[in-house]
Design a protein around this motif. Structure first.
Motif, short mmCIF file in Angstrom:
data_model
loop_
_atom_site.label_atom_id
_atom_site.label_comp_id
_atom_site.label_asym_id
_atom_site.label_seq_id
_atom_site.Cartn_x
_atom_site.Cartn_y
_atom_site.Cartn_z
N SER A 12 5.55 -3.29 -24.40
CA SER A 12 5.62 -4.26 -23.30
C SER A 12 6.81 -5.57 -23.65
CB SER A 12 4.47 -4.90 -23.07
OG SER A 12 3.30 -4.26 -22.54
N SER A 13 6.49 -6.10 -25.06
CA SER A 13 7.39 -6.92 -25.54
C SER A 13 8.98 -6.41 -25.36
CB SER A 13 7.04 -7.27 -26.77
OG SER A 13 7.85 -8.51 -27.40
N CYS A 14 9.18 -5.42 -25.83
CA CYS A 14 10.59 -4.91 -26.07
C CYS A 14 11.18 -4.36 -24.64
CB CYS A 14 10.55 -3.78 -26.93
SG CYS A 14 10.23 -4.38 -28.76
N LEU A 15 10.15 -4.17 -23.48
CA LEU A 15 10.88 -3.50 -22.24
C LEU A 15 10.73 -4.34 -21.11
CD1 LEU A 15 10.00 0.39 -22.51
CD2 LEU A 15 12.05 -0.60 -22.98
N ILE A 16 9.70 -5.11 -21.18
CA ILE A 16 9.22 -6.14 -20.03
C ILE A 16 9.81 -7.38 -19.90
CG2 ILE A 16 7.40 -6.63 -18.48
CD1 ILE A 16 5.63 -4.71 -19.57
N ASP A 17 10.63 -7.81 -18.94
CA ASP A 17 10.99 -9.17 -18.45
C ASP A 17 10.25 -9.49 -17.30
OD1 ASP A 17 12.94 -9.95 -20.68
OD2 ASP A 17 14.29 -8.73 -19.67
N PRO A 18 10.07 -10.92 -17.06
CA PRO A 18 9.23 -11.12 -15.90
C PRO A 18 9.99 -10.70 -14.56
CG PRO A 18 9.65 -13.02 -17.54
CD PRO A 18 10.22 -11.90 -17.85
N GLU A 73 13.77 12.33 -25.74
CA GLU A 73 13.68 11.08 -25.87
C GLU A 73 13.41 9.97 -24.59
OE1 GLU A 73 18.42 9.62 -25.65
OE2 GLU A 73 17.58 10.20 -27.51
N GLN A 74 13.34 10.39 -23.51
CA GLN A 74 12.93 9.68 -22.43
C GLN A 74 11.45 9.36 -22.31
OE1 GLN A 74 14.47 11.25 -18.62
NE2 GLN A 74 13.41 9.48 -17.32
N GLU A 131 17.60 3.06 -30.69
CA GLU A 131 17.73 1.51 -30.40
C GLU A 131 16.46 0.89 -29.96
OE1 GLU A 131 20.54 -1.79 -28.00
OE2 GLU A 131 20.90 0.44 -27.32
N LEU A 132 15.56 1.67 -29.17
CA LEU A 132 14.50 1.05 -28.80
C LEU A 132 13.50 1.08 -29.98
CD1 LEU A 132 12.30 0.13 -26.84
CD2 LEU A 132 11.90 2.35 -26.00
N TYR A 133 13.50 2.04 -30.77
CA TYR A 133 12.86 2.19 -31.95
C TYR A 133 12.90 1.04 -33.04
CZ TYR A 133 10.42 3.84 -36.42
OH TYR A 133 9.65 3.94 -37.39
N SER A 134 14.20 0.74 -33.13
CA SER A 134 14.63 -0.35 -33.93
C SER A 134 14.23 -1.65 -33.59
CB SER A 134 16.25 -0.43 -34.09
OG SER A 134 16.67 -1.35 -34.74
N LYS A 135 14.12 -1.91 -31.95
CA LYS A 135 13.76 -3.11 -31.64
C LYS A 135 12.38 -3.21 -31.53
CE LYS A 135 17.76 -4.74 -30.17
NZ LYS A 135 18.54 -5.77 -30.88
N MET A 136 11.69 -2.06 -31.62
CA MET A 136 9.98 -2.13 -31.67
C MET A 136 9.60 -2.35 -33.07
SD MET A 136 8.72 0.59 -29.08
CE MET A 136 9.37 2.01 -29.75
N LYS A 137 10.48 -1.92 -33.97
CA LYS A 137 9.98 -2.34 -35.64
C LYS A 137 10.41 -3.71 -35.98
CE LYS A 137 12.56 -0.98 -39.12
NZ LYS A 137 13.24 0.06 -40.05
N ASN A 138 11.46 -4.08 -35.15
CA ASN A 138 11.78 -5.81 -35.44
C ASN A 138 10.72 -6.58 -35.17
OD1 ASN A 138 14.25 -4.92 -36.87
ND2 ASN A 138 15.44 -5.19 -34.99
N TYR A 139 10.17 -6.22 -33.93
CA TYR A 139 9.04 -7.06 -33.25
C TYR A 139 7.94 -6.89 -34.04
CZ TYR A 139 5.74 -8.78 -29.84
OH TYR A 139 4.57 -9.50 -29.33
N LYS A 140 7.53 -5.88 -34.33
CA LYS A 140 6.17 -5.47 -35.16
C LYS A 140 6.35 -6.15 -36.27
CE LYS A 140 3.19 -2.34 -37.62
NZ LYS A 140 2.07 -3.10 -37.46
N GLN A 141 7.59 -6.44 -37.03
CA GLN A 141 7.78 -7.19 -38.22
C GLN A 141 7.39 -8.63 -38.11
OE1 GLN A 141 11.80 -7.67 -40.07
NE2 GLN A 141 10.82 -6.28 -41.88
#
Length: 395
Positions: free
Chosen positions: A110-116, A226-227, A253-263
């Motif tokens: 949710s954090s990596c894909l959803i904007d208001p 990958e979809q 790219e999405l995997y990288s963003k999700m890993k960064n958010y989890k960190q």
């Protein structure tokens, strides 16, 4: 001082309010509970986990108590990737992100894909905790109805073509709350509709291993590559207290963003729990363990279905799951499910009304019943009492 909470902390949706009501109901004393989604504790491999924990501490004690990588413990990720490959899904261990249960996975996505005001698409009804996670990020939540074999395809096609949905969230195997499973033909049609669209399919699959009859259906990871973002957990097959889930994502790219958010939010999932479960999986026959759970849940499901046939009125109907943990029941006309859940609690039975599993619909007279965490005699007694409460409400 004046407390200045964030809008997110102040926000309270229907789902959250309903959970508060259910918790109040649950404090009324000893209840026969069909309300939760708890695995049966008799299935927990206590002695095997104890042996695995001792082995980890004896052989890799200091390492198991140290910080580790954000993406997770390598051998555990390798095990998960190999399980996917056996299903014909070519996931690499580098595509796996270990999470604190699948609930954290939903927040990360949710954090990596959803904007208001972004559009997202969900089943109607949908998994309650997923709706809560999505609501925190203020999207427009669109819905598609479920049939016995999966989503209504025409509705799904219209929803995909009408809205620029960031993702479609689904529990296609033994769905929570309904217990239904998408047939392969429906999965193929979904994939045909989604291909070429900028919409992810999020396949949440906590119950997929727990099939006690019928044939396994193919993962959307086979149809969409990958979809498809695949979520899994050891909570239903090993133990929920270990808090181990994962995201399998081949979109780099999405995997990288999700890993960064989890960190950012927790550095990494606990090293010790990951290593203990990994050791358990290495030293034991995981498939044999799952078979024991399947046999147990299959019997419990049959007990409940037989009791429902015996004690509930003829103008009720319900799903007949081939696996998982839940039965979805529709009440006779005029019976309010929320009112029923309160009256049933007064008589010693805890059930969950269906309302909070819907994004917007109310008053449909539906119940979710869990059969995995009750003894056969409690199932028979509890459904008998539920039938009597329903008959009282009709008079």
């Amino acid at each position: 001082m004046k407390l200045r909470l964030s809008k997110r902390a102040l926000k309270e949706d229907y789902q959250s309010s309903f959970i508060k009501v259910m918790l109040e109901v649950a404090t009324k004393g000893d209840l026969i509970s069909f309300a939760g989604g708890l695995p049966n504790s008799a299935s927990f491999p206590v002695e095997e986990i104890k042996a695995a924990a001792n082995k980890v501490l004896e052989t890799k004690g200091a390492y198991s108590l140290q910080y580790n990588s954000t993406e997770g413990y390598g051998p555990l990720r390798e095990f998960i990737a190999n399980r996917y490959k056996k299903q014909g899904i070519y996931i690499d261990s580098k595509d796996i992100l270990i999470t604190n249960g699948s609930q954290q996975a939903l927040d990360i996505i949710s954090s990596c894909l959803i904007d208001p005001n972004d559009n997202v698409l969900v089943e109607d009804p949908s998994y309650l905790a997923a709706l809560q996670s999505f609501h925190l990020y203020n999207p427009n939540i669109n819905t598609v109805n479920l049939n016995e074999d999966g989503v209504d395809i025409e509705e799904f096609k219209n929803a995909i073509n009408k809205h620029d949905n960031k993702f479609f969230y689904s529990v296609p195997n033994f769905q929570n709350p309904t217990g239904i499973t998408y047939k392969n033909e429906i999965r193929e049609k979904i994939a045909d509709i989604m291909k070429g669209k900028d919409t992810f399919f999020i396949e949440d699959n906590p119950y997929g291993e727990l099939r006690f009859k019928g044939e396994h259906q193919k993962s959307m990871g086979i149809y969409l590559g990958e979809q498809a973002i695949l979520l899994g957990t050891f909570s239903k097959t090993v133990a929920p207290g270990m808090r181990l889930g994962w995201i399998a994502c081949r979109e780099k790219e999405l995997y990288s963003k999700m890993k960064n958010y989890k960190q950012l939010i927790d550095l990494h999932t606990g090293t010790f729990s990951q290593m203990v479960v990994s050791q358990y999986l290495e030293d034991n026959d995981y498939d044999s363990h799952i078979k024991k759970i399947i046999d147990l849940y299959g019997r419990q499901c049959n007990y409940m279905l037989e009791a429902m046939d015996k004690y509930l009125p003829d103008d009720m109907h319900w799903t007949h799951p081939e696996g998982g943990m839940f039965i979805w029941a529709t009440l006779p006309k005029g019976i309010d499910a929320v009112d029923l859940s309160k009256k049933a609690a007064d008589d010693g039975i805890a059930v969950v009304a269906g309302e909070p599993f819907y994004e917007a619909k109310r008053g449909l007279g539906t119940l979710r019943l869990n059969y995995t965490n009750s003894k056969p005699e409690d199932i028979d007694k509890g459904i008998s009492i539920l039938g009597k409460v329903i008959e009282k409400m009709r008079k």
